[in-house]
Write a protein that holds these residues in place. Sequence first.
Motif, mmCIF file in Angstrom:
data_model
loop_
_atom_site.group_PDB
_atom_site.id
_atom_site.type_symbol
_atom_site.label_atom_id
_atom_site.label_comp_id
_atom_site.label_asym_id
_atom_site.label_seq_id
_atom_site.Cartn_x
_atom_site.Cartn_y
_atom_site.Cartn_z
ATOM 1 N N THR A 150 38.225 35.397 32.193
ATOM 2 C CA THR A 150 37.787 36.787 32.281
ATOM 3 C C THR A 150 36.616 37.039 31.344
ATOM 4 O O THR A 150 35.636 37.686 31.711
ATOM 5 C CB THR A 150 38.950 37.749 31.939
ATOM 6 O OG1 THR A 150 40.053 37.479 32.787
ATOM 7 C CG2 THR A 150 38.533 39.195 32.106
ATOM 8 N N ARG A 151 36.691 36.518 30.107
ATOM 9 C CA ARG A 151 35.621 36.711 29.132
ATOM 10 C C ARG A 151 34.306 36.144 29.647
ATOM 11 O O ARG A 151 33.269 36.803 29.596
ATOM 12 C CB ARG A 151 35.965 36.081 27.777
ATOM 13 C CG ARG A 151 34.994 36.550 26.664
ATOM 14 C CD ARG A 151 34.891 35.566 25.526
ATOM 15 N NE ARG A 151 34.196 34.357 25.884
ATOM 16 C CZ ARG A 151 32.865 34.243 26.045
ATOM 17 N NH1 ARG A 151 32.081 35.274 25.906
ATOM 18 N NH2 ARG A 151 32.339 33.097 26.362
ATOM 19 N N SER A 166 34.813 42.675 39.580
ATOM 20 C CA SER A 166 36.218 42.731 39.983
ATOM 21 C C SER A 166 36.556 43.799 41.013
ATOM 22 O O SER A 166 37.669 43.824 41.516
ATOM 23 C CB SER A 166 37.107 42.961 38.749
ATOM 24 O OG SER A 166 36.957 41.925 37.831
ATOM 25 N N GLN A 188 44.696 35.962 35.914
ATOM 26 C CA GLN A 188 43.511 35.282 35.403
ATOM 27 C C GLN A 188 43.655 35.047 33.907
ATOM 28 O O GLN A 188 44.128 35.920 33.178
ATOM 29 C CB GLN A 188 42.275 36.151 35.674
ATOM 30 C CG GLN A 188 40.959 35.484 35.389
ATOM 31 C CD GLN A 188 39.809 36.353 35.849
ATOM 32 O OE1 GLN A 188 39.758 37.537 35.536
ATOM 33 N NE2 GLN A 188 38.893 35.775 36.601
ATOM 34 N N PRO A 233 43.710 42.388 34.308
ATOM 35 C CA PRO A 233 42.547 41.523 34.065
ATOM 36 C C PRO A 233 41.286 42.375 33.882
ATOM 37 O O PRO A 233 41.064 43.331 34.621
ATOM 38 C CB PRO A 233 42.448 40.684 35.341
ATOM 39 C CG PRO A 233 43.815 40.725 35.939
ATOM 40 C CD PRO A 233 44.378 42.079 35.579
ATOM 41 N N GLY A 234 40.513 42.053 32.879
ATOM 42 C CA GLY A 234 39.293 42.798 32.593
ATOM 43 C C GLY A 234 39.487 43.930 31.606
ATOM 44 O O GLY A 234 38.545 44.649 31.292
ATOM 45 N N ILE A 293 32.610 45.616 35.070
ATOM 46 C CA ILE A 293 33.908 45.315 35.681
ATOM 47 C C ILE A 293 33.881 45.654 37.170
ATOM 48 O O ILE A 293 34.398 44.907 37.996
ATOM 49 C CB ILE A 293 35.045 46.047 34.942
ATOM 50 C CG1 ILE A 293 35.175 45.512 33.513
ATOM 51 C CG2 ILE A 293 36.366 45.902 35.696
ATOM 52 C CD1 ILE A 293 36.031 46.373 32.598
ATOM 53 N N LEU A 334 37.769 41.548 24.930
ATOM 54 C CA LEU A 334 38.954 41.586 25.779
ATOM 55 C C LEU A 334 40.187 41.892 24.940
ATOM 56 O O LEU A 334 40.310 41.425 23.809
ATOM 57 C CB LEU A 334 39.168 40.243 26.480
ATOM 58 C CG LEU A 334 38.222 39.898 27.607
ATOM 59 C CD1 LEU A 334 38.530 38.496 28.117
ATOM 60 C CD2 LEU A 334 38.313 40.900 28.735
#
Length: 165
Positions: A152-153, A98, A147, A58-59, A94, A51
């Motif tokens: 996220t990780r 997401s 986030q 995010p992502g 992703i 990341l």
Amino acid sequence: MDGLERLWTPHRMPYITGERAPGGCPLCLAPDLPEDETLVVARGELVFAVLNLYPYNPGHVMICPYRHVADYTDLTEDETVETAVFTRTAMRVIRAVSRPHGFNLGMNQGAVAGAGIAEHLHQHVVPRWSGDGNFMPVIGQTKVLPQLLAETRVMLAEAWPASGH
């Protein structure tokens, strides 16, 4: 008081001032950190996905060779292939977790081209959603991320295929 609300992001100060992590290149150090201290999402044979500590969205992941190399033309054939495979896998993962509407992919080669860590090559994979460029970055020069990086990780690491790609 001036009536403005403020978002405090002190973790960005080292990036703004150009400070580097003690002990060397942060992209060389990242794969060797303990799992709970790293933002590494997946590890391959020659490259890893991590990341971005200062994400656009995010992502936002970066695909990095383990080898400390600055220029895309200095990658071996195998590193080039695995970078492409990891980039493709990052997009799939992703999308699965997401559901972004699109992606920005790219490498900034050299400090003059905008590379924050010019000495260690990295491919950016940035998920994009319709309307993600709202008034905050345009008017307020502030990016709001909904986030935490650790969350996220975990989300991306759990969705990453066990084979690495």
